[in-house]
Structures are given as structure tokens and as C-alpha cells.
Design an enzyme around this catalytic site. Structure first.
Site, short mmCIF file in Angstrom:
data_model
loop_
_atom_site.label_atom_id
_atom_site.label_comp_id
_atom_site.label_asym_id
_atom_site.label_seq_id
_atom_site.Cartn_x
_atom_site.Cartn_y
_atom_site.Cartn_z
N ASN A 12 -13.29 -115.64 -33.32
CA ASN A 12 -11.86 -115.31 -33.11
C ASN A 12 -11.65 -114.26 -31.95
OD1 ASN A 12 -13.02 -113.21 -34.18
ND2 ASN A 12 -11.26 -112.77 -35.78
N ASP A 60 -28.57 -110.36 -48.56
CA ASP A 60 -29.14 -109.09 -48.65
C ASP A 60 -28.97 -108.42 -49.67
OD1 ASP A 60 -30.70 -106.85 -47.32
OD2 ASP A 60 -30.41 -108.21 -45.61
N ASP A 109 -33.63 -105.06 -49.74
CA ASP A 109 -33.76 -104.13 -48.68
C ASP A 109 -34.41 -102.89 -49.27
OD1 ASP A 109 -32.68 -103.20 -46.16
OD2 ASP A 109 -31.71 -101.78 -47.26
N GLU A 112 -38.42 -106.00 -49.14
CA GLU A 112 -38.81 -105.45 -47.90
C GLU A 112 -39.46 -104.27 -48.24
OE1 GLU A 112 -36.86 -103.03 -43.93
OE2 GLU A 112 -36.23 -102.79 -46.07
N HIS A 155 -34.04 -108.16 -37.85
CA HIS A 155 -33.09 -107.17 -37.10
C HIS A 155 -33.64 -105.62 -36.77
CE1 HIS A 155 -33.22 -106.44 -41.30
NE2 HIS A 155 -32.27 -105.50 -41.10
N ASP A 156 -34.76 -105.33 -37.26
CA ASP A 156 -35.22 -104.07 -37.25
C ASP A 156 -36.21 -104.03 -36.11
OD1 ASP A 156 -33.40 -103.01 -39.08
OD2 ASP A 156 -34.97 -103.25 -40.91
#
Ligand code: TEU
Ligand code: CA
Length: 560
Positions: free
Chosen positions: A24, A99, A200, A257, A330-331
Site C-alpha cells: 500500500n 513466531d 524465539d 531458537e 533476520h539476525d
């Protein structure tokens, strides 16, 4: 011998929603954006999507700070959008895992706002409060995101504990009501139809009682204290209870994780009878780094140590347990920049790394953009970085007298934002990620590295990943074969075999930017040698003594 489960035969694609696709024009990736790209993920061949958090959040840590577990972040869309996403994923025969972030919440979660409001509030014990000692924090533990893990709160004149940012107060798992509320929330999502959880920081739920000071191992007031909160004394009880109350009732994919986990711990956490999760993310191979400088220190990663770590996990989990296979998320920095070569041999080394990983035993995870060989980014100023860990580290280091230039160098190498720049869809403005202003800078190399271009190029990194994934589905030896390392002392060439019944798979990967030789005497035992995949065209002829080109990778099927 081989006990199969759907999650063992899956390939997972990880989406970091904020950076995936904006629908958007507000510059922020969203659920409709993801929906519009499901065909792309299906084309790649992945069949499970893992969504990094999409719950309501003030975004201090991009959704890993949750203010409402049962609602969707405004910027990402609505619950109806999420339901559509789930349905569209399922219609494709794919699965969706979410997650599960329950070590902490946001400080804007209702529980915390109640908790901090007074000492006798019903939610006070949902978090970990402490009066401190002599006007100082209760101990010297250092937060993962710099500074103390304790934050003083004026209102009730006590400290609360946060392993991560001050806006991520840790839940008090000792409180049975916290655990009950977490389990209810898990049931809520499972009943909505999700297929599993990525858990996580799941091994940090239990903290050592009494909060003893950590030994001084570095300068400054705060000290690393993971030994007081990873695998804490009550962790096993909590996880066993979570299994009893929730997980055992469903057929889910669960992946934990677990920084610092050893194979031994992994076997107990994933034991089919007594374990609590299917598999976990081990860290040894990405932290094959013996340096003392920690995450931001000198990069001393080396292939032989990486190979040793991978081999150890492949072997120790051979007959029990199950590995995840990953090089990025992503880390982490982009794998081609970190372990390969993001200059001259970007394509070759991206394919080589993928080959090395995808021919192993376990469930592969592909992090968005990895399948294009996306690279690290080097923003010039600290202001362009968004990651809370990076910003806090920089501030703390500057305050301690650190040098800007060397800090920026470390940030370019290791910042989590390397993996969080927007996905490159096309050569259009902002890589086709957004028509607006992206929330974080786009990597300037998108005109060269993007999905549109790679979909149409048979030699692209994308097409190569697609073939690797297809091969896994075609050849049971890739799925189930026994792993054995070959030439385990070679400093440049990582080679291994996978054996099942009459089939042998031979995987050869040159981790260097120079031609290297590969010699393996055992080769003469095989009469049939078929090249399944390689990253050079034409591929390399298999000989008992052969020369590999820079970053060359090749996989052969051998039969005697
Ligand atoms: O990461 C937890 C974790 O183990 C940290 O050490 C993490 O590696 C951190 O990024 C250090 O670089 C998880 C998430 O994956 C991460 O994105 C979150 O920021 C963190 O938990 C807190 O929820
Ligand atoms: Ca948007």
C-alpha cells in the site's frame, strides 16, 4: 531406520514481513504484500512459510516486542488479511508457522502496563521485579542489546529485568498464571489453523534464582551472563509443561531458537518421547569464531571450523534428533557476504554455499533474498541503521570511548540490518519493494540482483536453489543418507558423502577464490558417476584427481 514426519520432508522459507513486500505504499512490508508473493515462494519449491512476528507491536525490535499476542500489527494489516494469508498458503498445499515470542513482551503490553502500575497489582508478578541493592541494579548482567538487563521504573521504584531491549521486559515464568496465559494464546493460534511455531529465545525462560553477579570477563560495569539464564534450573519443567498442556495435542512443526545449544542438549530437547520440539537452530557453525571480541569483534570465521561444526551436528543427530539447515536469518548478515564472496564470485559462491547446505541431512531454511544471493549493505551513517541492537551497541561503545570508523566497520560486517534491507523484486525504484519511502534503505545493488531478472535467467541463483530443492524431493539419499566427511583436513575444499542403500552422493565445495585440487582415492570403487548439479557450465568432470574452479561446487551420484 528412517522415521518420517512431514516436517522432515519440508523446505522452509522465512519471511521478515517488514522487509518483504509493501502493498500500500507506506514503505512497510505487509500481509497483502506477502499474499501477492506466495506464487514466488511456491515457484521456488519451499512448502512451509515461517513468518517472523506479525502481532501487535510498537516495533522497538520489529515485532519481537509484542503488545498484543492475539492481534495483528496495524502496519501489516488486519486479522482478516492474516486469515486470508493462511487460507492462501493452505490452498497451495503449503504450511504456515508463526513466531512464538514468550521470553518477553513489549512494555506496552497490557500485562506490563498493569504490572508496573503498582506493587500490589494482580499482574505485578507477571514480570521480574527487584528493589535493587544500595540504589544500584541487582546485579551486573549485561543485556544482549547492551547496558544492564535491569531497568529502573520510577513509578514503583523497582527494577525490572529485560534480557533484550528495555522495551522488552522478561515474563516471569515462575508465575503459573503467566504460563497458563501463554498456553491459552498458543491454543488460540493453533485453533486458527497454523502448522507450528518457531520458538524465539526459548532456552532463556528460567533465570538463576538470587541473580548472582557474573564474573568479570571484560572491562566496564556489565558482564555477559548467559550461564545464568540459558538452560536455567526450571527450563525443563516449563517446556515439559508446555508440551503436556499444548504441543502434545497437535501435529505441529516446532523449531526452537537455542543459542549455545550443544548436540547433547539438542538430543534431549528434540527426543521423540521426552523432548519438546522437533528441531532447533544450533549456532556453532555460524559462530565458528573463537575470538574473544564477541559478535562485534574481529571476524575469524574459517571453513575448517565451520566444517567441523557441521560435521559434528550431522553425525551426532544421525540416528536420533533432526537438524535444521541454515546459514542466514533476520539476525545474521547475508551469507554470501559473510562466508562467500560478494564481489567477483557472488553468483558462484552463493550457489556453492547453497549446495553445501542443501545436500545435508535436515530441514533446510531459506531466508528471504538468500535465494537471490542478496548481499550485505554498508550504510554510511549510524542514523540509517534501524536495528535496536546495532544502535544501542554503537551508543554504548561511543560512550565508552570507541572509535566511530572501526565501529562502522563492525556494523557493516555484522549488523542485523544487513539481512533486513528490503527484498529485491525488480529493477524498479526501491527494487519493487514499495512505491513509497522504504522504512530502511534499499541495497543499491537491486538493479543487478533482483527476482524478476533471476526468474528469467536459467543460470541464476534463484533457479539454482529451485533445482537444489527439487533434487531433495527426487533423491531419497539427500533426504535420508548417512553423512560422512571426506578429506577432513583440506583447508579449502569441503567435501562429504551421503550414503543410502546402493546410492552414494558425493558433494564437493571449493570455499576459496582460487582453483583448488580435489583428490579422493575411493573414487575408483564406483563405475557410474552422474553429475546432479554444479555451479559452473559445463560442470567439472569427476576424476580421482581434479581441479575445482573458484567457489566451484558439484554433486555426483555414484554407484558401484
Ligand atoms: O534472538 C535471540 C537471540 O538469541 C539473540 O542473541 C539474537 O541473536 C540477537 O539478534 C543478537 O544478534 C531472537 C530473535 O531472533 C531476535 O530477532 C530478537 O531480537 C530477539 O530474539 C528478542 O526477541
Ligand atoms: Ca505497507
Amino acid at each position: 531406520m528412517k522415521k518420517t514426519n512431514w516436517w522432515k520432508e519440508s523446505v522452509v522459507y522465512q519471511i521478515y514481513p517488514r522487509s518483504f513486500k509493501d502493498s500500500n505504499g507506506d514503505g512497510i512490508g505487509d500481509l497483502q504484500g506477502i499474499i501477492s508473493k506466495l506464487d514466488y515462494i511456491q515457484e521456488l519449491g519451499a512448502d512451509v512459510v515461517w513468518l517472523s512476528p506479525v502481532y501487535k507491536s510498537p516495533n522497538d525490535d520489529n515485532g519481537y516486542d509484542i503488545s498484543d499476542y492475539r492481534d495483528i500489527m496495524d502496519e501489516f494489516g488486519t486479522m482478516a488479511d492474516w486469515e486470508q494469508l493462511l487460507q492462501d498458503v493452505h490452498e497451495r498445499g503449503m504450511k504456515l508457522i508463526m513466531d512464538l515470542v514468550v521470553n518477553h513482551t513489549s512494555d506496552e503490553h497490557n500485562w506490563f502496563m498493569e504490572s508496573r502500575s503498582s506493587k500490589d497489582n494482580a499482574y505485578r508478578d507477571y514480570y521480574i521485579w527487584h528493589p535493587g541493592t544500595d540504589g544500584r541494579p541487582p546485579n551486573n548482567w549485561e543485556s544482549v542489546f547492551s547496558g544492564s538487563v535491569w531497568q529502573y521504573d520510577e513509578k514503583t521504584e523497582e527494577y525490572y529485568l529485560h534480557l533484550y531491549s528495555a522495551k522488552q521486559p522478561d515474563l516471569n515464568w515462575e508465575n503459573p498464571k503467566v504460563r497458563e496465559d501463554v498456553y491459552d494464546m498458543m491454543h488460540f493460534w493453533i485453533q486458527k489453523g497454523i502448522d507450528g511455531f518457531r520458538m524465539d529465545t526459548i532456552t532463556t525462560l528460567s533465570k538463576t534464582p538470587g541473580f548472582p553477579d557474573a564474573p568479570q570477563v571484560k572491562e566496564g560495569p556489565f558482564q555477559p551472563a548467559t550461564q545464568y539464564y540459558i538452560n536455567g534450573p526450571r527450563l525443563q519443567d516449563y517446556l515439559a509443561e508446555m508440551k503436556r498442556e499444548v504441543l502434545s495435542k497437535y501435529d505441529l512443526m516446532t523449531v526452537g531458537e537455542t543459542p549455545g545449544a550443544t548436540p547433547e542438549e539438542a538430543l534431549s530437547l528434540t527426543d521423540e518421547e521426552t523432548g519438546v520440539m522437533n528441531m532447533l537452530f544450533q549456532w556453532e557453525h555460524i559462530e565458528a569464531d573463537p575470538g574473544t571480541g564477541g559478535k562485534w569483534g574481529e571476524d575469524t570465521w574459517s571453513m575448517p571450523e565451520f566444517r567441523q561444526a557441521m560435521t559434528k551436528w550431522q553425525i551426532e543427530l544421525e540416528s536420533r534428533g533432526w537438524n535444521t539447515l541454515y546459514l542466514s536469518n533476520h539476525d545474521q548478515p547475508r551469507q554470501v557476504s559473510r562466508f562467500g564472496n560478494d564481489g567477483e564470485y557472488r553468483g558462484e559462491s552463493a550457489k556453492m554455499l547453497a549446495t553445501c547446505l542443501h545436500m545435508m541431512k535436515g530441514t533446510p531454511f531459506v531466508y528471504q533474498g538468500e535465494e537471490l544471493g542478496m548481499t550485505n549493505v554498508a550504510f554510511e551513517t549510524i542514523e540509517e541503521y534501524r536495528c535496536v541492537e546495532t544502535r544501542n551497541m554503537y551508543r554504548a561503545a561511543i560512550e565508552a570511548g570507541g572509535d566511530h570508523d572501526s565501529l562502522m566497520k563492525a556494523i557493516h560486517r555484522k549488523s542485523r540490518d544487513n539481512g533486513r534491507t528490503p527484498m529485491h523484486w525488480s529493477a524498479d525504484a526501491n527494487g519493487g519493494f514499495t512505491t513509497g519511502t522504504p522504512w530502511i534503505g534499499v541495497n543499491p545493488n537491486y538493479p543487478k540482483i533482483n527476482a524478476e531478472r533471476q526468474l528469467g535467467d536459467p543460470d541464476s541463483v534463484f533457479q539454482y536453489y529451485k533445482r537444489l530443492i527439487a533434487l531433495r524431493r527426487e533423491f531419497p539419499v539427500i533426504q535420508w543418507g548417512t553423512y560422512q566427511v571426506i578429506l577432513e583436513d583440506d583447508p579449502y575444499v569441503y567435501s562429504y558423502s551421503r550414503v543410502m542403500d546402493e546410492q552414494t552422493l558425493l558433494v564437493i565445495c571449493n570455499f576459496s577464490d582460487q582453483p583448488r585440487s580435489f583428490g579422493w582415492d575411493a573414487l575408483h570403487a564406483y563405475t557410474r558417476k552422474q553429475l546432479l548439479i554444479g555451479n559452473y557450465n559445463p560442470g567439472v568432470e569427476l576424476e580421482s584427481d581434479m581441479t575445482l574452479r573458484p567457489y566451484e561446487a558439484a554433486v555426483y551420484l555414484l554407484q558401484s
